[in-house]
Design an enzyme around this catalytic site. Sequence first.
Site, PDB file in Angstrom:
ATOM      1  N   LYS A  35      12.296  41.785 -77.484  1.00 53.92           N
ATOM      2  CA  LYS A  35      10.921  42.245 -77.258  1.00 53.92           C
ATOM      3  C   LYS A  35      10.897  43.212 -76.065  1.00 53.92           C
ATOM      4  O   LYS A  35      11.839  43.217 -75.267  1.00 53.92           O
ATOM      5  CB  LYS A  35      10.010  41.046 -77.005  1.00 53.92           C
ATOM      6  CG  LYS A  35      10.418  40.239 -75.790  1.00 53.92           C
ATOM      7  CD  LYS A  35       9.778  38.854 -75.763  1.00 53.92           C
ATOM      8  CE  LYS A  35      10.133  38.141 -74.475  1.00 53.92           C
ATOM      9  NZ  LYS A  35       9.912  36.700 -74.551  1.00 53.92           N
ATOM     10  N   ARG A 131      -0.298  27.989 -73.744  1.00 54.60           N
ATOM     11  CA  ARG A 131      -0.467  29.429 -73.885  1.00 54.60           C
ATOM     12  C   ARG A 131      -0.611  29.731 -75.373  1.00 54.60           C
ATOM     13  O   ARG A 131      -1.636  30.185 -75.829  1.00 54.60           O
ATOM     14  CB  ARG A 131       0.764  30.118 -73.272  1.00 54.60           C
ATOM     15  CG  ARG A 131       0.695  31.598 -73.166  1.00 54.60           C
ATOM     16  CD  ARG A 131       1.959  32.178 -72.565  1.00 54.60           C
ATOM     17  NE  ARG A 131       3.121  31.973 -73.419  1.00 54.60           N
ATOM     18  CZ  ARG A 131       4.322  32.532 -73.222  1.00 54.60           C
ATOM     19  NH1 ARG A 131       4.521  33.302 -72.163  1.00 54.60           N
ATOM     20  NH2 ARG A 131       5.315  32.308 -74.048  1.00 54.60           N
ATOM     21  N   TYR A 255       4.320  57.353 -46.337  1.00 49.98           N
ATOM     22  CA  TYR A 255       2.858  57.228 -46.265  1.00 49.98           C
ATOM     23  C   TYR A 255       2.447  56.153 -45.265  1.00 49.98           C
ATOM     24  O   TYR A 255       2.996  55.052 -45.260  1.00 49.98           O
ATOM     25  CB  TYR A 255       2.289  56.887 -47.646  1.00 49.98           C
ATOM     26  CG  TYR A 255       2.251  58.083 -48.571  1.00 49.98           C
ATOM     27  CD1 TYR A 255       1.441  59.184 -48.299  1.00 49.98           C
ATOM     28  CD2 TYR A 255       3.041  58.105 -49.714  1.00 49.98           C
ATOM     29  CE1 TYR A 255       1.407  60.281 -49.149  1.00 49.98           C
ATOM     30  CE2 TYR A 255       3.012  59.203 -50.574  1.00 49.98           C
ATOM     31  CZ  TYR A 255       2.190  60.280 -50.284  1.00 49.98           C
ATOM     32  OH  TYR A 255       2.175  61.358 -51.127  1.00 49.98           O
ATOM     33  N   MET A 303       5.603  58.107 -55.379  1.00 49.54           N
ATOM     34  CA  MET A 303       5.700  58.288 -56.833  1.00 49.54           C
ATOM     35  C   MET A 303       7.097  58.718 -57.270  1.00 49.54           C
ATOM     36  O   MET A 303       7.657  58.188 -58.231  1.00 49.54           O
ATOM     37  CB  MET A 303       4.661  59.316 -57.304  1.00 49.54           C
ATOM     38  CG  MET A 303       4.578  59.432 -58.810  1.00 49.54           C
ATOM     39  SD  MET A 303       3.326  60.595 -59.360  1.00 49.54           S
ATOM     40  CE  MET A 303       1.823  59.714 -59.030  1.00 49.54           C
TER      41      MET A 303
HETATM   42  C1  LIG Z   1      10.869  35.857 -74.213  1.00 51.83           C
HETATM   43  C2  LIG Z   1      11.057  34.593 -74.919  1.00 51.83           C
HETATM   44  C3  LIG Z   1      12.269  33.878 -74.864  1.00 51.83           C
HETATM   45  C4  LIG Z   1      13.412  34.285 -73.982  1.00 51.83           C
HETATM   46  O1  LIG Z   1      13.181  33.893 -72.651  1.00 51.83           O
HETATM   47  P1  LIG Z   1      14.293  34.201 -71.518  1.00 51.83           P
HETATM   48  O2  LIG Z   1      13.801  33.478 -70.332  1.00 51.83           O
HETATM   49  O3  LIG Z   1      14.288  35.674 -71.331  1.00 51.83           O
HETATM   50  O4  LIG Z   1      15.579  33.709 -72.062  1.00 51.83           O
HETATM   51  C5  LIG Z   1      12.395  32.771 -75.663  1.00 51.83           C
HETATM   52  N1  LIG Z   1      11.369  32.345 -76.455  1.00 51.83           N
HETATM   53  C6  LIG Z   1      10.184  32.988 -76.499  1.00 51.83           C
HETATM   54  C7  LIG Z   1       9.105  32.471 -77.382  1.00 51.83           C
HETATM   55  C8  LIG Z   1       9.988  34.120 -75.732  1.00 51.83           C
HETATM   56  O5  LIG Z   1       8.812  34.753 -75.795  1.00 51.83           O
END
Ligand SMILES: *Cc1c(COP(=O)(O)O)cnc(C)c1O
Length: 358
Positions: A35, A131, A255, A303
């Site tokens: 992802k 969640r 800055y 930046m």
């Molecule tokens: C992102 C994610 C993982 C992986 O988590 P890591 O801590 O990066 O290994 C596993 N399961 C779900 C549902 C996730 O969203």
Amino acid sequence: MHRTTWIELSSEALRHNASVVRQLAPKAAILAMVKANGYGHGANWVAEQLNSQANGFAVARLCEAMHLRDSNPQARILLLGTLLDREVLQECAQSQLDIVIHDLASAKLLANTPLATPITVWLKLNIGMNRLGMSAGEFCDAHHFLNSKSHIAGIQHMSHFSDAEEVDASLTLQQAKKLAELSASLGQHPISMANSAAIIAHPTTHCDWVRPGIMLYGDDPTQRLPAELALKPVMRFKSKIIAMRDVANGDGVGYNRRWTAAMPSRIATVAAGYADGYPRHAPDGTPVLVNGQRASLAGRVSMDLLTIDVSHLPHTAVGDEVTLWGEGLAAAEVGSHCGTISYELFTRITTRVNRYYS
Ligand SMILES: *Cc1c(COP(=O)(O)O)cnc(C)c1O
């Protein structure tokens, strides 16, 4: 090739890290989490490198899944919890995506949506994160709604830990038990719960599918892997020094002159800033490597530029290479100075940063 600000991405490191997952979880299938564009590393590149080591890939958005599918016609791809409607379900079926069903309404919708080709669903149980995921009762209902449907190719059971990196394992093992027991009561279905921290710290949670993310990219969220299983950073974020100057005792830098010289000092200006993905909120003292040696941030990140104190490195010159994170300086360490984690640093690299894959 002229390089100013770039990342280097190492296939060797990525494949090494995947082999560590394999060693830690020898019996589980590996669902590589790609992802957010492979945690900023390039999802299609990651999928290509892990082609023989991963059994599937997971993403968080439909657009990410489609992009991955274009280059990986055969791979197993899971779309994590998202907003589902009939159209999305049809698209998932058409592209042969597995989907996470995280609420009862989606389970009902899917049960009543005829699909051209059957799909595999991963039912998600809420085990404490609050969640995404269903309660135990909803999970059983969803399972029964979908179980005998001809357009459902298979049902897998999953959950996600809230505290897997904690030294005290008791909460994680309690959470694991919730899914394991509920799943067993519904028959034999593949189970998945372990993220990187659980893969490393809680071997009893590996089950059928492990879901490594950050450890593939070289960060151990538990910081407890033994040296012989050490992970390698896949990303090296680099830049160059483009200016040097001496400042007098009491002079300010950047800055609002946030950093002030407490003695006559030498300041190097580096061609990287928050528009490249280096955190603006990095405080003075955040480490960087200059020609492999440590120096520290001095003054506010702007930046396109940042400034570092190289008073102790007298040979530093314009054109020298700076490592913002990577080999010798873990992104997690930079993150710890900036109140964040490697995950956020990796995913914030912007498009103007050149990418070199090896
Ligand atoms: C992102 C994610 C993982 C992986 O988590 P890591 O801590 O990066 O290994 C596993 N399961 C779900 C549902 C996730 O969203």
